[in-house]
Design a protein around this motif. Structure first.
Motif, PDB file in Angstrom:
ATOM      1  N   GLY A  75      -9.925  21.648  35.442  1.00  0.00           N
ATOM      2  CA  GLY A  75      -9.979  20.192  35.502  1.00  0.00           C
ATOM      3  C   GLY A  75     -11.156  19.679  36.307  1.00  0.00           C
ATOM      4  N   LEU A  76     -11.447  20.310  37.442  1.00  0.00           N
ATOM      5  CA  LEU A  76     -12.542  19.841  38.291  1.00  0.00           C
ATOM      6  C   LEU A  76     -13.905  20.085  37.642  1.00  0.00           C
ATOM      7  N   VAL A  77     -14.071  21.246  36.976  1.00  0.00           N
ATOM      8  CA  VAL A  77     -15.345  21.526  36.295  1.00  0.00           C
ATOM      9  C   VAL A  77     -15.538  20.572  35.123  1.00  0.00           C
ATOM     10  N   PHE A  78     -14.491  20.439  34.297  1.00  0.00           N
ATOM     11  CA  PHE A  78     -14.548  19.528  33.148  1.00  0.00           C
ATOM     12  C   PHE A  78     -14.794  18.098  33.639  1.00  0.00           C
ATOM     13  N   GLY A  79     -14.076  17.713  34.694  1.00  0.00           N
ATOM     14  CA  GLY A  79     -14.207  16.354  35.213  1.00  0.00           C
ATOM     15  C   GLY A  79     -15.577  16.081  35.801  1.00  0.00           C
ATOM     16  N   ALA A  80     -16.140  17.056  36.528  1.00  0.00           N
ATOM     17  CA  ALA A  80     -17.466  16.864  37.124  1.00  0.00           C
ATOM     18  C   ALA A  80     -18.524  16.677  36.035  1.00  0.00           C
ATOM     19  N   ALA A  81     -18.447  17.492  34.979  1.00  0.00           N
ATOM     20  CA  ALA A  81     -19.383  17.339  33.862  1.00  0.00           C
ATOM     21  C   ALA A  81     -19.163  15.998  33.181  1.00  0.00           C
ATOM     22  N   GLY A  82     -17.891  15.616  33.032  1.00  0.00           N
ATOM     23  CA  GLY A  82     -17.581  14.341  32.406  1.00  0.00           C
ATOM     24  C   GLY A  82     -18.064  13.158  33.218  1.00  0.00           C
ATOM     25  N   MET A  83     -18.047  13.275  34.560  1.00  0.00           N
ATOM     26  CA  MET A  83     -18.518  12.183  35.413  1.00  0.00           C
ATOM     27  C   MET A  83     -19.994  11.885  35.171  1.00  0.00           C
ATOM     28  N   ALA A  84     -20.789  12.947  34.980  1.00  0.00           N
ATOM     29  CA  ALA A  84     -22.217  12.748  34.706  1.00  0.00           C
ATOM     30  C   ALA A  84     -22.404  11.998  33.388  1.00  0.00           C
ATOM     31  N   GLY A  85     -21.694  12.442  32.350  1.00  0.00           N
ATOM     32  CA  GLY A  85     -21.789  11.768  31.060  1.00  0.00           C
ATOM     33  C   GLY A  85     -21.249  10.352  31.118  1.00  0.00           C
ATOM     34  N   ALA A  86     -20.150  10.137  31.870  1.00  0.00           N
ATOM     35  CA  ALA A  86     -19.539   8.816  31.950  1.00  0.00           C
ATOM     36  C   ALA A  86     -20.433   7.821  32.682  1.00  0.00           C
ATOM     37  N   PHE A  87     -21.125   8.288  33.716  1.00  0.00           N
ATOM     38  CA  PHE A  87     -22.017   7.380  34.450  1.00  0.00           C
ATOM     39  C   PHE A  87     -23.138   6.896  33.538  1.00  0.00           C
ATOM     40  N   PRO A 133     -11.229  29.229  30.615  1.00  0.00           N
ATOM     41  CA  PRO A 133     -12.067  28.962  29.450  1.00  0.00           C
ATOM     42  C   PRO A 133     -13.543  29.164  29.790  1.00  0.00           C
ATOM     43  N   PRO A 134     -14.405  29.370  28.770  1.00  0.00           N
ATOM     44  CA  PRO A 134     -15.833  29.578  29.019  1.00  0.00           C
ATOM     45  C   PRO A 134     -16.457  28.400  29.761  1.00  0.00           C
ATOM     46  N   LEU A 135     -17.184  28.688  30.841  1.00  0.00           N
ATOM     47  CA  LEU A 135     -17.727  27.642  31.702  1.00  0.00           C
ATOM     48  C   LEU A 135     -18.711  26.750  30.949  1.00  0.00           C
ATOM     49  N   GLY A 136     -19.625  27.353  30.175  1.00  0.00           N
ATOM     50  CA  GLY A 136     -20.630  26.559  29.455  1.00  0.00           C
ATOM     51  C   GLY A 136     -20.001  25.590  28.477  1.00  0.00           C
ATOM     52  N   ARG A 137     -18.965  26.027  27.777  1.00  0.00           N
ATOM     53  CA  ARG A 137     -18.300  25.165  26.801  1.00  0.00           C
ATOM     54  C   ARG A 137     -17.564  24.029  27.513  1.00  0.00           C
ATOM     55  N   VAL A 138     -16.950  24.347  28.659  1.00  0.00           N
ATOM     56  CA  VAL A 138     -16.253  23.310  29.424  1.00  0.00           C
ATOM     57  C   VAL A 138     -17.233  22.227  29.859  1.00  0.00           C
ATOM     58  N   VAL A 139     -18.409  22.646  30.358  1.00  0.00           N
ATOM     59  CA  VAL A 139     -19.413  21.686  30.828  1.00  0.00           C
ATOM     60  C   VAL A 139     -19.923  20.831  29.680  1.00  0.00           C
ATOM     61  N   LEU A 140     -20.248  21.449  28.540  1.00  0.00           N
ATOM     62  CA  LEU A 140     -20.778  20.712  27.389  1.00  0.00           C
ATOM     63  C   LEU A 140     -19.764  19.693  26.876  1.00  0.00           C
ATOM     64  N   ASP A 141     -18.526  20.132  26.675  1.00  0.00           N
ATOM     65  CA  ASP A 141     -17.498  19.208  26.183  1.00  0.00           C
ATOM     66  C   ASP A 141     -17.244  18.095  27.189  1.00  0.00           C
ATOM     67  N   GLY A 142     -17.299  18.432  28.472  1.00  0.00           N
ATOM     68  CA  GLY A 142     -17.089  17.426  29.505  1.00  0.00           C
ATOM     69  C   GLY A 142     -18.140  16.331  29.471  1.00  0.00           C
ATOM     70  N   VAL A 143     -19.397  16.717  29.318  1.00  0.00           N
ATOM     71  CA  VAL A 143     -20.485  15.735  29.279  1.00  0.00           C
ATOM     72  C   VAL A 143     -20.349  14.817  28.067  1.00  0.00           C
ATOM     73  N   VAL A 144     -20.079  15.400  26.891  1.00  0.00           N
ATOM     74  CA  VAL A 144     -19.985  14.606  25.658  1.00  0.00           C
ATOM     75  C   VAL A 144     -18.813  13.628  25.724  1.00  0.00           C
ATOM     76  N   ILE A 145     -17.641  14.137  26.104  1.00  0.00           N
ATOM     77  CA  ILE A 145     -16.462  13.270  26.169  1.00  0.00           C
ATOM     78  C   ILE A 145     -16.625  12.242  27.283  1.00  0.00           C
ATOM     79  N   GLY A 146     -17.280  12.634  28.380  1.00  0.00           N
ATOM     80  CA  GLY A 146     -17.538  11.690  29.467  1.00  0.00           C
ATOM     81  C   GLY A 146     -18.424  10.540  29.025  1.00  0.00           C
ATOM     82  N   ALA A 147     -19.430  10.825  28.222  1.00  0.00           N
ATOM     83  CA  ALA A 147     -20.316   9.765  27.740  1.00  0.00           C
ATOM     84  C   ALA A 147     -19.547   8.745  26.897  1.00  0.00           C
ATOM     85  N   VAL A 148     -18.624   9.237  26.062  1.00  0.00           N
ATOM     86  CA  VAL A 148     -17.784   8.328  25.271  1.00  0.00           C
ATOM     87  C   VAL A 148     -16.926   7.472  26.195  1.00  0.00           C
ATOM     88  N   THR A 149     -16.366   8.101  27.226  1.00  0.00           N
ATOM     89  CA  THR A 149     -15.538   7.387  28.198  1.00  0.00           C
ATOM     90  C   THR A 149     -16.295   6.239  28.838  1.00  0.00           C
TER      91      THR A 149
END
Length: 291
Positions: A75-87, A133-149
């Motif tokens: 959750g923290l890795v996914f969320g951190a990547a998502g925060m960058a995309g969301a900002f 789960p694979p770290l790279g995939r978690v980061v990539l999905d987090g950024v993309v979904i974060g940007a939508v957010t």
């Protein structure tokens, strides 16, 4: 106007209830609620939605954590990547015409509702959420979904939950709890981006947030008792009706109508591609790669 505010407060509790039950979904109703019921400007409503959804999700995540349903590392890795995309999404969204944002939001609502009605997000996990789960995939999905957010003010729970299930095989209870942690992190990052250009009504926001939080705590308690499949389909129908309503509103604006036309064209292209099968030139792009 007072009746509209009372109605908005009551519906905020319903939004919180959905967040607590499903780990997402309620947030997709908060923007139209604040826009069409509370009478906020679309950009202000998106910023307000990010605040309410972020706070409600974090409270719900803590409640789920007490039951052991939060996977903190993922959750923290996914969320951190998502925060960058969301900002980034929030900064961009603050400078995009409101009608265009609302139409994009409505299209996402319709797509989400159709996925819910098909039951695509109810796929059970593989049952071994001990495997990271694979770290790279978690980061990539987090950024993309974060940007939508950040862009359209949706917490993205119905994107995060299936991603957590498919990435690491998390069981649904763990995916729901972890999703709330991710949504909370991404929502506040998106809000930070919007606050560079928008000033919400903080007094109204406080009242809406309080009722949404109360609803989420009830939802957490009910999450182990309500049949998930039936709840998702009923909620999906409600989201679909709301999305269609927002789309109809957007058709009266040239920008909204243009976006709907583009979306309709892409949908028609996808339908034709399915009909012609392997002869469609887009098939190699759409077909998942092996391995």
């Amino acid at each position: 106007m007072e009746f509209q505010i009372v109605l908005a407060l009551g519906l905020a509790a319903v939004v919180g209830l959905a967040l607590g039950l499903l780990g997402g979904g309620g947030s997709i109703l908060m923007v139209p609620l604040l826009t069409y019921v509370a009478g906020m400007d679309p950009k202000e409503a998106i910023a307000a939605s990010l605040f309410v959804v972020g706070l409600t999700s974090l409270v719900g995540a803590l409640a789920h954590a007490r039951a052991g349903n939060v996977r903190w590392r993922t959750g923290l890795v996914f969320g951190a990547a998502g925060m960058a995309g969301a900002f980034v999404g929030g900064v961009v969204g603050a400078h995009v015409p409101g009608a265009l944002l609302m139409t994009a939001f409505a299209l996402m609502m319709v797509a989400t509702a159709l996925a819910m009605l098909r039951g695509g997000n109810a796929t059970p996990g593989r049952g071994s959420d001990a495997v990271a789960p694979p770290l790279g995939r978690v980061v990539l999905d987090g950024v993309v979904i974060g940007a939508v957010t950040g862009l359209v003010g949706a917490g993205g729970g119905f994107l995060v939950v299936p991603a957590l299930v498919l990435l690491g095989g998390l069981a649904m209870p763990a995916a729901v709890g972890t999703s709330l942690l991710v949504i909370g992190m991404k929502s506040f990052a998106g809000l930070t981006g919007y606050l560079t250009a928008v000033s919400p009504d903080w007094a109204l926001l406080g009242a809406v947030s309080a009722l949404a939080v109360a609803g989420s705590l009830v939802g957490v308690r009910l999450s182990s008792r309500v049949p998930e499949a039936a709840l998702r389909k009923g909620f999906g129908g409600f989201v679909l009706l709301t999305g269609v309503f927002v789309l109809i509103q957007g058709l009266f604006d040239p920008l909204g109508a243009a976006l709907v036309a583009v979306a309709a064209g892409l949908a028609a292209l996808a339908l034709v591609c399915r009909l012609v099968g392997d002869r469609c030139p887009l098939v190699p792009l759409l077909r998942p790669r092996a391995g």
